[in-house]
Design a protein around this motif. Structure first.
Motif, PDB file in Angstrom:
ATOM      1  N   HIS A  51       0.833  -1.205   0.000  1.00  0.00           N
ATOM      2  CA  HIS A  51       0.000   0.000   0.000  1.00  0.00           C
ATOM      3  C   HIS A  51       0.873   1.264   0.000  1.00  0.00           C
ATOM      4  CE1 HIS A  51       1.023  -1.346   4.016  1.00  0.00           C
ATOM      5  NE2 HIS A  51       0.963  -0.096   4.413  1.00  0.00           N
ATOM      6  N   ARG A  52       2.175   1.116   0.350  1.00  0.00           N
ATOM      7  CA  ARG A  52       3.097   2.265   0.410  1.00  0.00           C
ATOM      8  C   ARG A  52       4.061   2.151  -0.783  1.00  0.00           C
ATOM      9  NH1 ARG A  52       3.014   4.861   4.818  1.00  0.00           N
ATOM     10  NH2 ARG A  52       2.385   3.103   6.138  1.00  0.00           N
ATOM     11  N   GLY A 100      -3.090  -3.321  -1.850  1.00  0.00           N
ATOM     12  CA  GLY A 100      -3.720  -2.818  -0.628  1.00  0.00           C
ATOM     13  C   GLY A 100      -3.893  -3.888   0.447  1.00  0.00           C
ATOM     14  N   ILE A 101      -3.672  -5.144   0.081  1.00  0.00           N
ATOM     15  CA  ILE A 101      -3.830  -6.224   1.066  1.00  0.00           C
ATOM     16  C   ILE A 101      -2.458  -6.530   1.670  1.00  0.00           C
ATOM     17  CG2 ILE A 101      -4.568  -8.615   1.429  1.00  0.00           C
ATOM     18  CD1 ILE A 101      -6.249  -8.297  -1.152  1.00  0.00           C
ATOM     19  N   VAL A 102      -2.337  -6.320   2.971  1.00  0.00           N
ATOM     20  CA  VAL A 102      -1.039  -6.487   3.627  1.00  0.00           C
ATOM     21  C   VAL A 102      -0.503  -7.907   3.403  1.00  0.00           C
ATOM     22  CG1 VAL A 102       0.145  -6.524   5.869  1.00  0.00           C
ATOM     23  CG2 VAL A 102      -1.475  -4.694   5.339  1.00  0.00           C
ATOM     24  N   GLY A 131       6.001  -4.668   4.719  1.00  0.00           N
ATOM     25  CA  GLY A 131       6.317  -4.055   6.007  1.00  0.00           C
ATOM     26  C   GLY A 131       6.427  -5.085   7.126  1.00  0.00           C
ATOM     27  N   ASP A 132       6.812  -4.598   8.300  1.00  0.00           N
ATOM     28  CA  ASP A 132       6.930  -5.501   9.454  1.00  0.00           C
ATOM     29  C   ASP A 132       5.578  -6.111   9.816  1.00  0.00           C
ATOM     30  OD1 ASP A 132       7.327  -2.437  10.155  1.00  0.00           O
ATOM     31  OD2 ASP A 132       5.949  -3.258  11.635  1.00  0.00           O
ATOM     32  N   GLY A 133       4.501  -5.356   9.565  1.00  0.00           N
ATOM     33  CA  GLY A 133       3.169  -5.882   9.884  1.00  0.00           C
ATOM     34  C   GLY A 133       2.830  -7.128   9.077  1.00  0.00           C
ATOM     35  N   ALA A 134       3.387  -7.202   7.859  1.00  0.00           N
ATOM     36  CA  ALA A 134       3.093  -8.337   6.978  1.00  0.00           C
ATOM     37  C   ALA A 134       3.739  -9.627   7.472  1.00  0.00           C
ATOM     38  CB  ALA A 134       3.565  -8.023   5.562  1.00  0.00           C
ATOM     39  N   GLN A 137       1.320 -12.074   8.731  1.00  0.00           N
ATOM     40  CA  GLN A 137       0.264 -12.557   7.835  1.00  0.00           C
ATOM     41  C   GLN A 137       0.618 -13.985   7.426  1.00  0.00           C
ATOM     42  OE1 GLN A 137      -2.555 -11.322   6.847  1.00  0.00           O
ATOM     43  NE2 GLN A 137      -2.369  -9.320   7.810  1.00  0.00           N
ATOM     44  N   ASN A 161       9.628  -0.368   9.617  1.00  0.00           N
ATOM     45  CA  ASN A 161       9.597   1.054   9.974  1.00  0.00           C
ATOM     46  C   ASN A 161       9.063   1.260  11.391  1.00  0.00           C
ATOM     47  OD1 ASN A 161       6.835   0.735   9.760  1.00  0.00           O
ATOM     48  ND2 ASN A 161       6.660   1.774   7.779  1.00  0.00           N
ATOM     49  N   TYR A 163       6.324   0.391  12.913  1.00  0.00           N
ATOM     50  CA  TYR A 163       4.881   0.461  13.191  1.00  0.00           C
ATOM     51  C   TYR A 163       4.075  -0.246  12.107  1.00  0.00           C
ATOM     52  CZ  TYR A 163       6.136   3.998  16.586  1.00  0.00           C
ATOM     53  OH  TYR A 163       6.707   4.642  17.654  1.00  0.00           O
ATOM     54  N   ALA A 164       3.005  -0.892  12.526  1.00  0.00           N
ATOM     55  CA  ALA A 164       1.983  -1.358  11.583  1.00  0.00           C
ATOM     56  C   ALA A 164       0.771  -0.473  11.888  1.00  0.00           C
ATOM     57  CB  ALA A 164       1.659  -2.827  11.809  1.00  0.00           C
ATOM     58  N   THR A 165       0.500   0.487  11.038  1.00  0.00           N
ATOM     59  CA  THR A 165      -0.425   1.593  11.316  1.00  0.00           C
ATOM     60  C   THR A 165       0.062   2.277  12.600  1.00  0.00           C
ATOM     61  OG1 THR A 165      -2.147   0.216  10.324  1.00  0.00           O
ATOM     62  CG2 THR A 165      -2.859   2.280  11.274  1.00  0.00           C
ATOM     63  N   HIS A 229       0.795   7.206   8.864  1.00  0.00           N
ATOM     64  CA  HIS A 229       0.536   5.982   8.103  1.00  0.00           C
ATOM     65  C   HIS A 229      -0.140   6.307   6.765  1.00  0.00           C
ATOM     66  CE1 HIS A 229      -0.817   1.940   7.157  1.00  0.00           C
ATOM     67  NE2 HIS A 229      -2.053   2.378   7.088  1.00  0.00           N
TER      68      HIS A 229
HETATM   69  C1  LIG Z   1      -4.792  -8.401   5.195  1.00  0.00           C
HETATM   70  C2  LIG Z   1      -4.916  -6.984   5.700  1.00  0.00           C
HETATM   71  N1  LIG Z   1      -5.068  -6.769   7.028  1.00  0.00           N
HETATM   72  C3  LIG Z   1      -5.174  -5.503   7.497  1.00  0.00           C
HETATM   73  C4  LIG Z   1      -5.154  -4.438   6.630  1.00  0.00           C
HETATM   74  C5  LIG Z   1      -5.272  -3.005   7.168  1.00  0.00           C
HETATM   75  N2  LIG Z   1      -3.938  -2.395   7.127  1.00  0.00           N
HETATM   76  C6  LIG Z   1      -3.567  -1.609   6.104  1.00  0.00           C
HETATM   77  S1  LIG Z   1      -1.984  -1.077   6.242  1.00  0.00           S
HETATM   78  C7  LIG Z   1      -1.794  -1.879   7.706  1.00  0.00           C
HETATM   79  C8  LIG Z   1      -0.484  -1.814   8.455  1.00  0.00           C
HETATM   80  C9  LIG Z   1       0.622  -2.453   7.700  1.00  0.00           C
HETATM   81  O1  LIG Z   1       1.817  -2.310   8.389  1.00  0.00           O
HETATM   82  P1  LIG Z   1       3.159  -2.763   7.741  1.00  0.00           P
HETATM   83  O2  LIG Z   1       2.969  -4.062   7.032  1.00  0.00           O
HETATM   84  O3  LIG Z   1       4.206  -2.728   8.797  1.00  0.00           O
HETATM   85  O4  LIG Z   1       3.456  -1.695   6.608  1.00  0.00           O
HETATM   86  P2  LIG Z   1       3.687  -0.131   6.765  1.00  0.00           P
HETATM   87  O5  LIG Z   1       2.317   0.503   6.754  1.00  0.00           O
HETATM   88  O6  LIG Z   1       4.408   0.080   8.025  1.00  0.00           O
HETATM   89  O7  LIG Z   1       4.464   0.249   5.555  1.00  0.00           O
HETATM   90  C10 LIG Z   1      -2.943  -2.562   8.054  1.00  0.00           C
HETATM   91  C11 LIG Z   1      -3.099  -3.368   9.275  1.00  0.00           C
HETATM   92  C12 LIG Z   1      -5.020  -4.705   5.256  1.00  0.00           C
HETATM   93  N3  LIG Z   1      -4.982  -3.722   4.357  1.00  0.00           N
HETATM   94  N4  LIG Z   1      -4.868  -5.977   4.810  1.00  0.00           N
END
Ligand SMILES: Cc1ncc(C[n+]2csc(CCOP(=O)(O)OP(=O)(O)O)c2C)c(N)n1
Length: 311
Positions: A51-52, A100-102, A131-134, A137, A161, A163-165, A229
């Motif tokens: 998404h970034r 857009g899907i993490v 990202g670290d949030g991924a 997943q 980075n 943070y995840a959001t 974010h």
């Molecule tokens: C499968 C899924 N879960 C939740 C979301 C909502 N969401 C969008 S961005 C985000 C945070 C992602 O964090 P990270 O992967 O660390 O990437 P960053 O934004 O830090 O670049 C979330 C939870 C989504 N888009 N897809």
């Protein structure tokens, strides 16, 4: 890096003014990762993004004019204005899409690497940025497993980075990313993601190893996003990070660090060249016609796709 920074600053301004509908997720601060990795990629290599994704898409060679037009919803955009900020793609350039899907790009990269091998392109590499949030997943862990099992030429690039959001990484992620990837059999390392030369060196080794059949690699890049974010955060004034923390990261700005390594005249020349490119992109995007709502159902299904370079 300068192109990505200026492009993003421009987009941030336009998103906050409402010219870019739906806002953007700024990549500002993380430029060294996209650039350091992409420096080693050939036109026929593949990337998947997040998404970034503006930085990844530009670093892989997308035309800034068409990238901006895409964000403006214009018919001259990379995807005729239908993808927008989060879904820019250019299959002909090996850009298999921002997403857009993490985490969703990781299995696509594995599929691209597998398809390249099946087609006999053994030295073609696929890079998945996320990202670290991924990392939490399930689909990313499945991608690690399959890439390792089949020894595919995939470089997984985790942009940590912090943070995840608004969730700090130490409250959302158990254990260490490098050890997590190594547990699947990936060759894994961490690097300072705020230093383009450090990223380029580590990525260069990983990409070269992937090309020669050494199997999948993982690179954790410690980085920071200077802005919120998403632009909605700016509009709402959301705050979850200390000013000191942000200022500390800005003091390590990868562009400032790299500029110090360049001759001042060379850096000034780059600045002028980039300013002209952004002005040209703005003129192109703002004068392009919008998409026609009457053909909203077109392009939902693939017909033919552009030939891959070297296919
Ligand atoms: C499968 C899924 N879960 C939740 C979301 C909502 N969401 C969008 S961005 C985000 C945070 C992602 O964090 P990270 O992967 O660390 O990437 P960053 O934004 O830090 O670049 C979330 C939870 C989504 N888009 N897809």
């Amino acid at each position: 890096m300068r192109l990505i920074r200026e492009f993003e600053e421009h987009c941030l301004e336009k998103a906050l003014a409402g010219t870019i509908v739906g806002g953007i997720h700024p990549y500002i601060g993380q430029e060294a990762v996209a650039v350091g990795v992409s420096a080693h990629l050939r036109a026929d290599d593949v990337i998947t993004s997040t998404h970034r994704g503006h930085g990844h898409v530009l670093a892989k060679g997308a035309d800034p004019k068409r990238a901006l037009a895409e964000l403006y919803g214009a018919s001259t955009g990379l995807n005729r204005g239908r993808g927008g900020s989060m879904h820019a793609a250019d299959v002909g350039l090996g850009i298999y899409g921002a997403n857009g899907i993490v985490g969703a790009g990781a299995p696509i990269a594995v599929g691209a690497a597998w398809a390249a091998r099946r087609a006999g392109h053994d030295d073609r590499v696929a890079v998945a940025f996320f990202g670290d949030g991924a990392l939490s997943q399930g689909v990313v862990l499945e991608a690690f497993n399959m890439a390792a099992l089949w020894s595919l030429p995939v470089l997984f690039v985790c942009e940590n980075n912090g943070y995840a959001t608004s969730l700090p990484v130490d409250r959302g992620l158990a254990g260490d990313p490098v050890r997590r990837a190594a547990g699947f059999g990936l060759t894994a390392a961490a690097v300072d993601g705020m230093d383009v030369e450090a990223v380029a060196e580590a990525a260069g080794q990983a990409v070269a190893a992937c090309r020669t059949g050494a199997g999948p690699h993982f690179l954790e890049c410690a980085t920071y996003r200077f802005h919120g974010h998403h632009t909605v955060e700016h509009l709402m004034g959301t705050k979850y990070r200390d000013d000191d923390e942000v200022a500390g990261a800005r003091a390590r700005d990868p562009l400032t660090r790299q500029r110090a390594r360049l001759a001042p005249e060379a850096a000034d020349e780059v600045d002028a060249e980039i300013a002209a490119l952004i002005a040209e992109a703005e003129a192109f995007a703002s004068s392009s016609p919008g998409s026609d709502p009457r053909d909203a159902l077109d392009y939902l299904y693939a017909g033919t796709v552009p030939a891959r370079p070297g296919a």
